[in-house]
Design an enzyme around this catalytic site. Sequence first.
Site, PDB file in Angstrom:
ATOM      1  N   HIS A   1       0.713  -1.264  -0.024  1.00  0.00           N
ATOM      2  CA  HIS A   1      -0.038  -0.019   0.035  1.00  0.00           C
ATOM      3  C   HIS A   1       0.817   1.306  -0.163  1.00  0.00           C
ATOM      4  O   HIS A   1       0.750   2.119   0.848  1.00  0.00           O
ATOM      5  CB  HIS A   1      -0.971   0.008   1.071  1.00  0.00           C
ATOM      6  CG  HIS A   1      -2.147  -0.981   0.967  1.00  0.00           C
ATOM      7  ND1 HIS A   1      -3.171  -1.239   1.924  1.00  0.00           N
ATOM      8  CD2 HIS A   1      -2.345  -1.590  -0.017  1.00  0.00           C
ATOM      9  CE1 HIS A   1      -3.783  -2.086   1.732  1.00  0.00           C
ATOM     10  NE2 HIS A   1      -3.503  -2.555   0.394  1.00  0.00           N
TER      11      HIS A   1
ATOM     12  N   ASP B   1      -2.821   1.044  -8.541  1.00  0.00           N
ATOM     13  CA  ASP B   1      -3.918   0.477  -7.938  1.00  0.00           C
ATOM     14  C   ASP B   1      -4.820   1.689  -7.822  1.00  0.00           C
ATOM     15  O   ASP B   1      -4.640   2.429  -6.662  1.00  0.00           O
ATOM     16  CB  ASP B   1      -3.643  -0.121  -6.478  1.00  0.00           C
ATOM     17  CG  ASP B   1      -4.446  -0.977  -6.037  1.00  0.00           C
ATOM     18  OD1 ASP B   1      -5.722  -0.716  -6.255  1.00  0.00           O
ATOM     19  OD2 ASP B   1      -4.073  -1.851  -4.879  1.00  0.00           O
TER      20      ASP B   1
ATOM     21  N   HIS C   1      -0.039 -10.969   0.688  1.00  0.00           N
ATOM     22  CA  HIS C   1      -1.351 -10.725   0.953  1.00  0.00           C
ATOM     23  C   HIS C   1      -2.489 -11.865   0.423  1.00  0.00           C
ATOM     24  O   HIS C   1      -1.846 -12.903   0.011  1.00  0.00           O
ATOM     25  CB  HIS C   1      -1.692  -9.459   0.061  1.00  0.00           C
ATOM     26  CG  HIS C   1      -1.291  -9.290  -1.341  1.00  0.00           C
ATOM     27  ND1 HIS C   1      -2.495  -9.745  -2.139  1.00  0.00           N
ATOM     28  CD2 HIS C   1      -0.577  -8.811  -2.131  1.00  0.00           C
ATOM     29  CE1 HIS C   1      -1.962  -9.667  -3.375  1.00  0.00           C
ATOM     30  NE2 HIS C   1      -0.655  -8.966  -3.517  1.00  0.00           N
TER      31      HIS C   1
ATOM     32  N   GLU D   1      -6.736 -10.747  -7.376  1.00  0.00           N
ATOM     33  CA  GLU D   1      -5.590  -9.971  -7.152  1.00  0.00           C
ATOM     34  C   GLU D   1      -4.103 -10.482  -6.846  1.00  0.00           C
ATOM     35  O   GLU D   1      -3.606 -10.045  -5.866  1.00  0.00           O
ATOM     36  CB  GLU D   1      -5.672  -8.614  -6.435  1.00  0.00           C
ATOM     37  CG  GLU D   1      -6.178  -8.831  -4.990  1.00  0.00           C
ATOM     38  CD  GLU D   1      -6.408  -7.341  -4.235  1.00  0.00           C
ATOM     39  OE1 GLU D   1      -5.473  -6.641  -4.367  1.00  0.00           O
ATOM     40  OE2 GLU D   1      -7.395  -7.210  -3.624  1.00  0.00           O
TER      41      GLU D   1
ATOM     42  N   TYR E   1       6.309  -9.669  -5.572  1.00  0.00           N
ATOM     43  CA  TYR E   1       7.026  -8.619  -5.307  1.00  0.00           C
ATOM     44  C   TYR E   1       8.468  -9.041  -5.006  1.00  0.00           C
ATOM     45  O   TYR E   1       8.339  -9.755  -3.952  1.00  0.00           O
ATOM     46  CB  TYR E   1       6.328  -7.706  -4.210  1.00  0.00           C
ATOM     47  CG  TYR E   1       4.759  -7.709  -4.218  1.00  0.00           C
ATOM     48  CD1 TYR E   1       4.225  -6.629  -5.063  1.00  0.00           C
ATOM     49  CD2 TYR E   1       3.860  -8.518  -3.753  1.00  0.00           C
ATOM     50  CE1 TYR E   1       2.909  -6.508  -5.117  1.00  0.00           C
ATOM     51  CE2 TYR E   1       2.484  -8.489  -3.994  1.00  0.00           C
ATOM     52  CZ  TYR E   1       1.769  -7.611  -4.616  1.00  0.00           C
ATOM     53  OH  TYR E   1       0.604  -7.327  -4.757  1.00  0.00           O
TER      54      TYR E   1
ATOM     55  N   ARG F   1       1.351  -6.476  -9.688  1.00  0.00           N
ATOM     56  CA  ARG F   1      -0.125  -7.128  -9.170  1.00  0.00           C
ATOM     57  C   ARG F   1      -1.036  -6.875 -10.165  1.00  0.00           C
ATOM     58  O   ARG F   1      -0.964  -5.710 -10.924  1.00  0.00           O
ATOM     59  CB  ARG F   1      -0.491  -6.404  -8.008  1.00  0.00           C
ATOM     60  CG  ARG F   1      -2.070  -6.607  -7.549  1.00  0.00           C
ATOM     61  CD  ARG F   1      -2.207  -6.055  -5.869  1.00  0.00           C
ATOM     62  NE  ARG F   1      -2.224  -4.869  -5.645  1.00  0.00           N
ATOM     63  CZ  ARG F   1      -1.490  -4.042  -4.919  1.00  0.00           C
ATOM     64  NH1 ARG F   1       0.033  -4.414  -4.502  1.00  0.00           N
ATOM     65  NH2 ARG F   1      -1.414  -2.782  -4.892  1.00  0.00           N
TER      66      ARG F   1
ATOM     67  N   GLU G   1      -5.287  -6.915 -10.784  1.00  0.00           N
ATOM     68  CA  GLU G   1      -6.526  -7.094  -9.890  1.00  0.00           C
ATOM     69  C   GLU G   1      -8.006  -6.508 -10.727  1.00  0.00           C
ATOM     70  O   GLU G   1      -7.822  -5.617 -11.103  1.00  0.00           O
ATOM     71  CB  GLU G   1      -6.336  -5.946  -8.970  1.00  0.00           C
ATOM     72  CG  GLU G   1      -7.829  -5.924  -8.004  1.00  0.00           C
ATOM     73  CD  GLU G   1      -7.460  -5.068  -6.534  1.00  0.00           C
ATOM     74  OE1 GLU G   1      -6.676  -4.129  -6.574  1.00  0.00           O
ATOM     75  OE2 GLU G   1      -7.882  -5.311  -5.623  1.00  0.00           O
TER      76      GLU G   1
HETATM   77  N1  GLY Z   1      -6.376  -1.430  -3.069  1.00  0.00           N
HETATM   78  C1  GLY Z   1      -6.401  -1.997  -1.926  1.00  0.00           C
HETATM   79  C2  GLY Z   1      -6.413  -3.461  -2.233  1.00  0.00           C
HETATM   80  O1  GLY Z   1      -6.451  -3.984  -3.373  1.00  0.00           O
HETATM   81  O2  GLY Z   1      -6.763  -4.272  -1.549  1.00  0.00           O
HETATM   82 MN    MN Z   2      -8.074  -5.290  -3.652  1.00  0.00          MN
HETATM   83 MN    MN Z   3      -6.383  -2.687  -4.988  1.00  0.00          MN
END
Ligand code: GLY
Ligand code: MN
Ligand code: MN
Length: 443
Positions: free
Chosen positions: A244, A261, A351, A385, A389, A407, A409
């Site tokens: 982030h 993003d 994540h 997503e 990285y 990424r 998404e």
């Molecule tokens: N934009 C935050 C996420 O992809 O979770």
């Molecule tokens: Mn997201």
């Molecule tokens: Mn996102």
Amino acid sequence: MRNSVFNMNVFKERRELLKQKMKPQTGLIVAAHPEYVRNNDVEHAYRPDSNMVYLCGFEEPESVFLFRPGHDQETILFVREKDPFRETWDGFRYGVDGAKEEFKVDATYSIEDFHRVCPGLLSDLEGVYINLFSNHWFDSIFEQVYMAVDGLRGRTNKGKLEIKDSRTIIGEMRLFKSQEEISWMRHACEISSEAHIELMKACKPGMNERSLHGLFLYQIMARGSAREGYGSIVAGGDGATTLHYVFNDQPLKEGEMVLIDAGAEYRYMSSDITRTFPVSGKFSEAQKRVYQAVLDLQKELIEMVAPGMDRSKLQNRCVEGLVDIMIAEKLLKGSASEIIESRSYAQFYPHGVGHWLGMDVHDAGAIEVNGEPRPFEPGIILTIEPGLYVSRKSEGVPEELKGLGIRIEDNILVTSTGHENMTVVAPKEVEELENLVGVNYKD
Ligand code: GLY
Ligand code: MN
Ligand code: MN
């Protein structure tokens, strides 16, 4: 006078549904947070609380909505009073009478009277659904109310007012989007996808990340969005390996990738799109190889989305797929099962595969039901997503992969027959990206 963009029947219908989920003899409170100071006498841009908007559409700070099914006064709003002086500076407020008329509730009171009026409205209930500890302003005024309710009940044989978590029952409703909410989300996704295309076209080496962020805001607002759904991430090169990344202030360099993003909010529905592409419009061999592998996995994961599928199965497949890429790219040694068991993959993929999407970018609703992963059902919207990285600081990894963050998404609606990719308009194929990036500067 301002008019709400919402048809009040929407809230009436939602409250009828909520009623069915509430235990008998209970009430429910949602509170808007106050404005927060940014610096000196400047406040942060105000974004109303999602549950408040969801249940009554009221958008002003320092307001409280109380719902008491079965009572004569079932819907009650506490709001800021009209204040001609403050309205000269900050703009229109509905006030007590205006809020009653516009939001079609049974009663309205001044928020200044909350601690005096609310105890009497709660004293005969068994319990109240509420969300405590996330809004200091509300917690402090509710504490007084709770003590006063105790005082009133002391003279009867009623025990303490039971406090129940409002997020669970409201989340359960918000998870399933109505046709109207789906249409708002579709619009949010479409305008965000179009904005991403404009950013791709405008990107060139030497440009600052900030310029692309500004352009995104312009592109979505010009298309009717009120704001971005969350702080946009525009991260060139190694910045993309911070999940982030918030700075958005570095020059974009030839030879590097940029990860964007960013998603628009429309009628309180937030999209959440990530695209990663080469700043110069031309992938290096290594960039293309890893990007294509992540893209193939992302497309496979999207294809898996259907009623009955669950997030846990998607997560497992996502980890397996990314671990295979990590082994092929010599980021990790050993067998896939050892890497998965030890979770050593998490240094390159820390994540989840995705999350519910709606009024909040990480939206409400439980991911488990009775201790089991929740099976997807039509009307749920989620993100897919996967990402990989490789920080510049990573040791023992191929030099050509250092500083590479990828990424991809998309926003996926679960339908009765499978799924709909709501962000399909945003390009992600290698060839599409190579043809599009920087096109604004080509003859
Ligand atoms: N934009 C935050 C996420 O992809 O979770
Ligand atoms: Mn997201
Ligand atoms: Mn996102």
